[in-house]
Design an enzyme around this catalytic site. Structure first.
Site, PDB file in Angstrom:
ATOM      1  N   THR A  70      29.791  98.499 103.035  1.00  0.00           N
ATOM      2  CA  THR A  70      28.616  99.465 103.302  1.00  0.00           C
ATOM      3  C   THR A  70      27.389  98.481 103.795  1.00  0.00           C
ATOM      4  O   THR A  70      26.920  98.852 104.877  1.00  0.00           O
ATOM      5  CB  THR A  70      28.131 100.223 102.252  1.00  0.00           C
ATOM      6  N   GLN A 165      40.192  98.397 105.434  1.00  0.00           N
ATOM      7  CA  GLN A 165      41.441  98.908 104.940  1.00  0.00           C
ATOM      8  C   GLN A 165      42.707  98.149 105.696  1.00  0.00           C
ATOM      9  O   GLN A 165      43.844  98.436 105.145  1.00  0.00           O
ATOM     10  CB  GLN A 165      41.604 100.451 105.294  1.00  0.00           C
ATOM     11  N   SER A 185      35.669  94.290 102.399  1.00  0.00           N
ATOM     12  CA  SER A 185      35.333  94.647 100.970  1.00  0.00           C
ATOM     13  C   SER A 185      36.236  94.036  99.981  1.00  0.00           C
ATOM     14  O   SER A 185      37.371  94.170 100.204  1.00  0.00           O
ATOM     15  CB  SER A 185      35.073  96.123 100.807  1.00  0.00           C
ATOM     16  N   ALA A 186      35.684  93.703  98.699  1.00  0.00           N
ATOM     17  CA  ALA A 186      36.496  93.150  97.929  1.00  0.00           C
ATOM     18  C   ALA A 186      37.573  93.947  97.017  1.00  0.00           C
ATOM     19  O   ALA A 186      38.737  93.849  96.760  1.00  0.00           O
ATOM     20  CB  ALA A 186      35.712  92.298  96.812  1.00  0.00           C
ATOM     21  N   HIS A 187      36.682  95.245  96.812  1.00  0.00           N
ATOM     22  CA  HIS A 187      37.571  96.125  95.639  1.00  0.00           C
ATOM     23  C   HIS A 187      38.833  96.743  96.461  1.00  0.00           C
ATOM     24  O   HIS A 187      39.515  97.441  95.720  1.00  0.00           O
ATOM     25  CB  HIS A 187      36.703  96.947  95.144  1.00  0.00           C
ATOM     26  N   THR A 223      19.933  86.717  94.655  1.00  0.00           N
ATOM     27  CA  THR A 223      20.698  85.714  94.081  1.00  0.00           C
ATOM     28  C   THR A 223      22.085  85.980  94.386  1.00  0.00           C
ATOM     29  O   THR A 223      22.564  87.175  94.194  1.00  0.00           O
ATOM     30  CB  THR A 223      20.427  85.849  92.547  1.00  0.00           C
ATOM     31  N   CYS A 310      34.489 108.695  99.121  1.00  0.00           N
ATOM     32  CA  CYS A 310      32.985 108.922  99.177  1.00  0.00           C
ATOM     33  C   CYS A 310      32.672 110.501  99.678  1.00  0.00           C
ATOM     34  O   CYS A 310      31.747 110.874  99.245  1.00  0.00           O
ATOM     35  CB  CYS A 310      32.351 107.999 100.403  1.00  0.00           C
TER      36      CYS A 310
END
Ligand code: PLP
Length: 364
Positions: A70, A165, A185-187, A223, A310
């Site tokens: 996002t 995806q 995206s990692a997840h 950070t 979402c």
């Protein structure tokens, strides 16, 4: 045992990734510090950068870490608020909401971006940026991105590709795709939530979105999320190595669809004649609201989704299925079943058994 078939919403973390994330969280170190702790954190970050780069065949310096796809998408689109933009009708809300002024590119009834319409829109609207996802989150349909990229570049525009995806499901080669920006995206690939990346074409400057410290070559201040980034790197490495596993996942998905077609004619499988990733199945069951189906499956301990995660909970008709020509009732009656690295045949059998009960009730 509960059955989790909602990998397109988020995939369970692989244990080896979870172990790495926990190990780093148990330690200390800011990747910008010069002492040994900082250098150790920096090493995790730079290893991850190479792993993510390898996933999409780019150089490590092209990778900017973010808090997720996002943010990556918002970072690019924030520079195009006062310029003409084209986005496909089936994009994720991260795209649609951050380009409310965009002109929408239609898709076919199979959920594939209409390249003829794209060409006309490129001529008529002269966009500076075009946004097309590589794999749709609701249907799994693979989009003709490299063909689109040629048209986009011939008209002097840049191309942003949402690869969320696709990562770990099909091979991604940023150059072959012709993408100028690629969001990941990692997840969705069994890594941690809250971390992603923006890959920028070599020679193009990454957008400056988050302002503050000089992290990520001044482009993404804040950070570093060292544990998350390291988790994403390992997830990317494992995901790439495991793409061949999708052959057996595809076989399970196809057998499931054949089985369900044998139970009723009252269904539509969205995108079934288009190229699709093997882990996703989107089935509409006529006149049975997705909410009713979700609750029945939930009672049997089975987790699937209606539309994208979402927007679930709101039960609005899916904008993706509407774009494919489904009417409002049809677009509210579809379930998305999505599988992944830990899905077993018994998970699919449990789903089919529970789904068969729903179908039977409609026949009484
Ligand atoms: N793009 C697509 C296609 C997605 O499926 C998602 C997640 O649902 C996103 C973008 C947003 O990704 P993130 O959760 O990393 O912000």
């Amino acid at each position: 045992m509960p059955v989790y078939l909602d990998y397109n919403a988020t995939a369970p973390m692989r244990p080896e990734i979870r172990d790495l994330v926990i190990k780093i969280m148990e330690g200390v170190g800011n990747g910008s510090s010069v002492h040994a702790y900082g250098r150790a954190a920096r090493k995790y970050i730079e290893t991850a950068r190479s792993q993510v780069a390898n996933l999409c065949a780019v150089e490590a310096e092209q990778v900017t870490f973010t808090s997720g796809a996002t943010e990556s998408i918002n970072a690019v689109l924030s520079n195009y608020r006062d310029k003409a933009v084209l986005v496909s009708r089936i994009e994720h809300p991260a795209v649609l909401e951050s380009a409310p002024h965009a002109t929408l590119i239609p898709v076919t009834a199979q959920g594939v971006v209409d390249l003829t319409a794209l060409e006309t829109l490129l001529t008529d609207t002269k966009p500076a940026l075009v946004c097309i996802m590589l794999v749709n989150s609701e249907t799994g349909v693979i989009q003709p991105v490299s063909e689109a990229a040629k048209l986009v570049h011939d008209h002097g525009a840049l191309l942003l590709v949402d690869g969320v995806q696709a990562a770990g499901r099909i091979d991604i080669n940023m150059q072959k795709l012709g993408a100028d920006y690629l969001a990941l995206s990692a997840h969705k690939m069994a890594g941690p939530q809250g971390v992603g990346a923006l890959i920028t074409k070599s020679g193009l400057e990454a957008p400056r979105f988050m302002l503050g410290g000089g992290q990520e070559k001044n482009c993404r201040a804040g950070t570093h999320n060292t544990a998350g980034i390291a988790g994403m790197g390992l997830a990317a490495q494992i995901a790439k190595a495991n793409i061949p596993h999708y052959e057996s996942i595809t076989k399970m998905r196809d057998e499931m669809e054949t089985h369900i077609r044998g139970l009723t004619n009252n269904i539509r499988i969205y995108g079934d004649n288009a190229p699709r990733v093997g882990n996703t199945c989107n089935i509409g069951l006529n006149n049975v609201p997705a909410q009713t189906q979700l609750m029945a499956l939930d009672l049997d301990g089975i987790a699937v989704s209606s539309g994208s995660a979402c927007s679930s909970g709101s039960f609005k008709p899916s904008h993706v299925l509407s774009a494919m020509g489904a009417n409002a009732d049809e677009a509210k009656s579809a379930l998305r079943i999505s599988m992944g690295w830990n899905t077993t045949r018994s998970d699919i059998d449990a789903f089919v058994q529970s789904y068969a009960k729903i179908i039977k009730r409609t026949q009484e």
